[in-house]
Design a protein around this motif. Structure first.
Motif, PDB file in Angstrom:
ATOM      1  N   ASN B   7       0.601 -43.951  42.082  1.00  0.00           N
ATOM      2  CA  ASN B   7       0.505 -42.911  41.060  1.00  0.00           C
ATOM      3  C   ASN B   7      -0.093 -43.526  39.797  1.00  0.00           C
ATOM      4  OD1 ASN B   7       0.831 -40.337  40.045  1.00  0.00           O
ATOM      5  ND2 ASN B   7       2.833 -40.803  39.161  1.00  0.00           N
ATOM      6  N   ILE B   8      -1.285 -43.084  39.458  1.00  0.00           N
ATOM      7  CA  ILE B   8      -2.000 -43.674  38.318  1.00  0.00           C
ATOM      8  C   ILE B   8      -2.052 -42.657  37.179  1.00  0.00           C
ATOM      9  CG2 ILE B   8      -4.184 -44.737  37.579  1.00  0.00           C
ATOM     10  CD1 ILE B   8      -4.750 -45.279  40.589  1.00  0.00           C
ATOM     11  N   MET B  50      -5.915 -54.172  38.073  1.00  0.00           N
ATOM     12  CA  MET B  50      -4.741 -53.695  37.328  1.00  0.00           C
ATOM     13  C   MET B  50      -3.643 -53.229  38.293  1.00  0.00           C
ATOM     14  SD  MET B  50      -6.246 -51.856  33.950  1.00  0.00           S
ATOM     15  CE  MET B  50      -7.502 -50.896  34.735  1.00  0.00           C
ATOM     16  N   LEU B  51      -4.055 -52.540  39.364  1.00  0.00           N
ATOM     17  CA  LEU B  51      -3.040 -52.054  40.315  1.00  0.00           C
ATOM     18  C   LEU B  51      -2.348 -53.205  41.041  1.00  0.00           C
ATOM     19  CD1 LEU B  51      -4.880 -48.951  41.855  1.00  0.00           C
ATOM     20  CD2 LEU B  51      -3.102 -48.971  40.109  1.00  0.00           C
ATOM     21  N   THR B  53      -1.676 -56.007  39.652  1.00  0.00           N
ATOM     22  CA  THR B  53      -1.007 -56.734  38.555  1.00  0.00           C
ATOM     23  C   THR B  53      -1.720 -58.034  38.170  1.00  0.00           C
ATOM     24  OG1 THR B  53       0.565 -58.138  39.776  1.00  0.00           O
ATOM     25  CG2 THR B  53       1.262 -55.871  39.354  1.00  0.00           C
ATOM     26  N   LEU B  54      -2.975 -58.184  38.616  1.00  0.00           N
ATOM     27  CA  LEU B  54      -3.717 -59.392  38.222  1.00  0.00           C
ATOM     28  C   LEU B  54      -4.167 -59.286  36.758  1.00  0.00           C
ATOM     29  CD1 LEU B  54      -5.901 -60.021  41.405  1.00  0.00           C
ATOM     30  CD2 LEU B  54      -4.080 -61.477  40.537  1.00  0.00           C
ATOM     31  N   ALA B  55      -4.370 -58.061  36.292  1.00  0.00           N
ATOM     32  CA  ALA B  55      -4.760 -57.854  34.889  1.00  0.00           C
ATOM     33  C   ALA B  55      -3.891 -56.749  34.301  1.00  0.00           C
ATOM     34  CB  ALA B  55      -6.229 -57.459  34.822  1.00  0.00           C
ATOM     35  N   ARG B  56      -3.623 -56.848  33.012  1.00  0.00           N
ATOM     36  CA  ARG B  56      -2.808 -55.812  32.351  1.00  0.00           C
ATOM     37  C   ARG B  56      -3.724 -54.720  31.811  1.00  0.00           C
ATOM     38  NH1 ARG B  56       2.504 -56.603  31.241  1.00  0.00           N
ATOM     39  NH2 ARG B  56       2.474 -55.018  29.629  1.00  0.00           N
ATOM     40  N   PRO B  57      -3.323 -53.474  31.972  1.00  0.00           N
ATOM     41  CA  PRO B  57      -4.166 -52.398  31.428  1.00  0.00           C
ATOM     42  C   PRO B  57      -4.143 -52.392  29.903  1.00  0.00           C
ATOM     43  CG  PRO B  57      -2.169 -51.509  32.453  1.00  0.00           C
ATOM     44  CD  PRO B  57      -2.130 -52.976  32.662  1.00  0.00           C
ATOM     45  N   ALA B  58      -5.242 -51.885  29.311  1.00  0.00           N
ATOM     46  CA  ALA B  58      -5.274 -51.738  27.844  1.00  0.00           C
ATOM     47  C   ALA B  58      -4.331 -50.614  27.440  1.00  0.00           C
ATOM     48  CB  ALA B  58      -6.693 -51.444  27.388  1.00  0.00           C
TER      49      ALA B  58
END
Lengths: 313, 249
Positions: B7-8, B50-51, B53-58
């Motif tokens: 769920n995005i 982002m999904l 968890t390798l990068a954090r969303p802005a």
């Protein structure tokens, strides 16, 4: 077999990899060889003096002249290890930088960071694992050096260490491990954060050159070649306001100076009345700087870019 | 109605002022094979990063199997697998050594047994004792898939899985994805360029253009409306009018 925690898995895997690296193996072998040479030189010089003394004492006794005390007994046997402090400050610190760098660059260059990053382990576990691997490798090197030092003292004729002196030797090895670890942590930090592989290695090496050769010039007027000599490096700085202020300001950052004074003190060759240019006691200074390096390395490792990882071309 | 597997909600990413992903909102149900289409630089890989968890969303967030990617990344990592576009492994280690290491990191009990099991499942047990350094792209892709399913994840993320593979490799990978979905109930999230693959593999698709979601529907609806692959390609090109694809077309 009980399952290891992610921290230990990372540590074990990294240590195994780094020990297979040719550059690391070469530097580690060089360090161990130099320590061995240092031990042999100490053993050789002392046993030569001792043999000459035995012959001379026999001759003097036979001719009815007074026999002076054995010169070997007039100096602390621990001072035989003073060359090792030079090798730790030079090749030991450099090896630690390379070890720290390789511990992280193996993952970055292999491109496996995304595959590690999606595993159920916190970024802190990755940082803990890498720091544990560094500690393990450095302690391994120091343990080899320690075994050689102990063996030297056990086989040397006319030399026996008191309980306190064995503790001082252990303290010297501990301080040496801390000193190397400090540089290794700097290697780890830059390997984790630098965008280019060259910068990741060049910056810690420049820092090492600055701490070993440039800061002692500013704090104690030592020229670079004197800085690598454990005897002349202990010279008193000129009594001028420049050196007074430089010593006060830069002394706490002068890691190599702190290590030389701590080693000289622990190995009983520090001339009486001489003190390090820093207002912080040498061992405390090394502990503080290593703790600062550990915090920096941990922060850099726990924020490492996991999306692709490889260095820029 | 059950909660969606992915769920995005208004997921966004920005790189030095450049908006790579602009408030992406969509959901993917459990058991779907989802195809994420878009031109180069559309934001597909950024979304996967982002999904996973390798990068954090802005800004914005997403949840995988009910776990928030920002608030509870460790739980998310426990239920996902990820195959990057270019699978890279420790070249000096064998396939089995690489997989055992990743299995242990994933907390798999009896990692050696599980690795043998997965290599059998993917028909590549013969690669087990071979050093990864000499592997072809197709072999790497299979070992990449193996490392992603060692811990039996609920969701599998694949970033351009067929990129650089020959037709046989593409077919083999398509079959594997199908088996993982049907036999093990894995929800598949797949970034792809290959429109021909979409109709054969996916149950729903979405199209991303310049960081914005421009289309999202189930594959039945798409094929009912647009028919064959060629028509699907028309749809894809028409949805990215300002993109490089449109310029090339």
């Amino acid at each position: 077999m009980s399952e290891l925690s992610p921290n230990w898995l990372i540590a074990r895997q990294s240590a195994r990899f780094v020990l297979r690296e040719r550059t690391v193996a070469l530097l580690a072998t060089l360090f161990v060889t130099l320590v061995l040479i240092s031990a042999w030189l100490g053993w050789s010089a002392t046993s030569t003096v001792d043999r000459i003394y035995v012959d001379a004492a026999a001759f003097l006794k036979a001719s009815g002249q007074p026999v002076p005390t054995n010169p070997v007994l007039e100096i602390s046997p621990l001072s035989l290890m003073r060359n090792m402090s030079v090798y730790v400050a030079l090749i030991g610190a450099l090896s630690a930088i390379v070890i720290g760098n390789r511990l992280v660059s193996i993952d970055r260059k292999a491109g496996v960071l995304p595959l590690i990053g999606i595993r159920p382990l916190g970024r802190s576990a990755y940082a803990d694992g890498k720091i544990a691997a560094l500690l393990g490798v450095v302690l391994g090197l120091i343990a080899i050096a320690g075994v050689m030092a102990v063996a030297t003292f056990l086989v040397l004729p006319s030399v026996t260490l008191s309980g306190g002196q064995w503790l001082q030797l252990a303290g010297f090895l501990g301080v040496s491990a801390l000193y190397m670890t400090c540089f290794g942590l700097v290697g780890l930090a830059f390997a984790a954060r630098a965008k280019s592989e060259t910068v990741a290695l060049l910056v810690p090496v420049t820092l090492w050159l600055t701490l070993t050769f440039i800061l002692p010039q500013l704090t104690a007027n030592l020229n670079p070649t004197a800085a690598i000599n454990p005897i002349s490096a202990l010279a008193t700085p000129p009594d001028t306001s420049f050196f007074h202020w430089a010593g006060w300001l830069l002394g706490p950052l002068s890691l190599a100076d702190a290590y030389k004074f701590a080693s000289a003190n622990l190995l009983d060759y520090l001339p009486q009345g001489m003190a390090s240019p820093s207002f912080i006691p040498p061992v405390a200074n090394i502990v503080l700087l290593t703790a600062a390096a550990a915090c920096t390395a941990w922060r850099a490792l726990s924020r490492i870019e996991m999306t692709q990882g490889d260095y820029d071309a | 109605m059950t909660d969606p597997m992915i769920n995005i909600v208004r997921l966004s990413q920005e790189f030095e002022g450049f908006i790579a992903l602009d408030a992406l909102t969509m959901s993917i149900e459990k058991g779907e094979v989802f195809g994420f289409l878009g031109h180069n630089g559309a934001g597909k890989t950024t979304t996967i990063q982002m999904l996973t968890t390798l990068a954090r969303p802005a800004s914005g967030t997403a949840s995988i199997a009910g776990h928030d990617i920002c608030a509870d990344p460790l739980s998310v990592r426990r239920c996902i697998g990820y195959v990057p576009e270019n699978v890279r492994l420790y070249d000096t280690m064998t396939a089995a050594e690489n997989l055992i290491f990743f299995a242990r990191l994933s907390g798999v009990s009896e990692p050696k047994r599980r690795v043998a099991e997965v290599l059998d499942l993917l028909d590549c047990a013969d690669l087990s004792a071979v050093r990864v350094g000499g592997f072809s792209k197709g072999m790497r892709q299979r070992i990449g898939l193996a490392q992603a399913i060692l811990h039996q994840p609920q969701v599998l993320f694949l970033d351009e899985p067929t990129s650089g593979l020959d037709p046989m490799g593409i077919k083999m990978l398509r079959d594997l994805i199908g088996r993982l979905n049907t036999d093990f109930g894995m929800t598949i999230f797949m970034n792809t360029h290959l429109i021909s693959e979409i109709a054969k593999t996916c149950t729903s698709i979405a199209v991303l253009s310049h960081g914005k979601l421009v289309y999202h529907d189930r594959i039945e609806a798409v094929t009912a409306r647009y028919g064959d692959d060629a028509a699907l390609e028309e749809l894809y090109l028409s949805l990215a009018p300002q993109g490089r694809l449109a310029e090339v077309a």
